[in-house]
Scaffold this active site. Structure first.
Site, short mmCIF file in Angstrom:
data_model
loop_
_atom_site.label_atom_id
_atom_site.label_comp_id
_atom_site.label_asym_id
_atom_site.label_seq_id
_atom_site.Cartn_x
_atom_site.Cartn_y
_atom_site.Cartn_z
N SER A 144 -59.29 5.85 17.44
CA SER A 144 -59.75 6.96 18.28
C SER A 144 -59.37 8.29 17.66
CB SER A 144 -59.10 6.87 19.67
OG SER A 144 -59.39 8.03 20.42
N TYR A 158 -51.63 6.23 24.65
CA TYR A 158 -52.92 5.88 24.05
C TYR A 158 -53.05 6.47 22.64
CZ TYR A 158 -58.02 5.49 23.55
OH TYR A 158 -59.29 5.20 23.09
N ALA A 160 -50.68 7.48 20.67
CA ALA A 160 -49.67 6.92 19.76
C ALA A 160 -50.07 5.52 19.28
CB ALA A 160 -48.31 6.87 20.46
N LYS A 162 -53.08 4.33 19.03
CA LYS A 162 -54.24 4.44 18.12
C LYS A 162 -53.80 4.98 16.76
CE LYS A 162 -57.57 2.97 20.86
NZ LYS A 162 -58.27 1.71 20.57
#
Ligand code: NAD
Length: 252
Positions: A144, A158, A160, A162
């Protein structure tokens, strides 16, 4: 339609979600036999398999538990025999505030990392083992933009997780090319799926598209088309890249 992926068995995790289903349909259209992983949505997985004419397999596995990914890979090999590609697409996006109680905070980080990173890392491990001894294979990790540029205060786990996935992809690309194993990450900005709709329901559409120069979210098809392209045998040198699909909202 040309079918460069003829007879390739590709495991797609989270295949009943918005991006996952689009990936499965595109891979099938280009000749592959998708291995459709789902968590709970058996009905959605069956519908997807029938939309691609039944040319694939269905496998259930819960990636929120530590043994889920190992279980999934074992079942994928039992079903398909030889697997040619892995698309780590399953993911969750948890919101947790900085002043949340410690127990809630820890639990959010743990569940986010379990699904978005540890399960993907376990699948990469087993896939690399299989690819090394069976003539090679490709790994695509759906990361992402959040993992590239840092993320919102209320969803830091989230971003971290990704970021960790992006780094893992690069390590694999550097380490196992000689064994015929390549790895590529795709880093979308907002893509119009349930995950995006959940964000819009809380924060509004303007908050999602405000910093996207082209002024709109990507469609799942754009990600799916790119996944199929990365898997083409003709793309022999595409290894270690992070492919940005974000409308210009993060330019490196
Ligand atoms: P989605 O919510 O539609 O799909 C997510 C999929 O992951 C679902 O099929 C779900 O069942 C599966 N999954 C979640 N937890 C699971 C578990 N414990 N066990 C098994 N399966 C589980 O979301 P999406 O937008 O299609 O997201 C797909 C991927 O793309 C995710 O990794 C997400 O982080 C990434 N992504 C999405 C966007 C976006 O804007 N939608 C942007 C960037 C990256």
């Amino acid at each position: 339609m040309i079918t460069p992926l003829e007879e390739q068995a590709i495991l797609v995790t989270g295949a009943t979600g918005g991006i996952g289903a689009a990936i499965v349909e595109r891979l099938a259209a280009e000749g592959a036999r998708p291995i459709i992983h789902y968590g709970r949505d058996r009905r959605g997985a069956e519908d997807l398999l029938s939309r691609i004419g039944g040319h694939g397999w269905l496998i259930e596995a819960d990636l929120s538990v530590p043994e889920g990914a190992v279980d999934l890979w074992r079942k994928a090999i039992e079903a398909a025999g030889r697997v040619h590609g892995l698309v780590n697409n399953a993911g969750i996006r948890t919101e947790i505030l900085i002043d949340a109680p410690a127990q809630e905070w820890r639990s959010a980080w743990q569940s986010e990392f379990q699904v978005n990173f540890f399960a993907a890392a376990d699948l990469c491990k087993d896939a690399i083992g299989h690819f090394r001894t069976n003539g090679g294979g490709r790994i695509i990790n759906i990361a992402s933009r959040a993992g590239q540029r840092g993320y919102a205060a209320d969803a830091m786990p989230y971003g971290a997780a990704k970021a960790a996935l992006l780094n893992l992809t690069k390590s694999i690309a550097r380490s196992f090319g000689a064994d015929g194993v390549v790895a590529v990450a795709i880093a979308p900005g907002w893509v119009r799926t349930k995950m995006a709709e959940d964000f819009i329901a809380t924060h509004g559409e303007a908050a999602a598209v405000a910093d996207i120069p082209i002024g709109k979210m990507a469609s799942p098809f754009e990600i799916a088309e790119l996944v199929a392209f990365v898997l083409r045998p003709s793309q022999a040198s595409l290894n270690g890249a992070t492919l940005d699909v974000n409308g210009g909202s993060y330019i490196r």
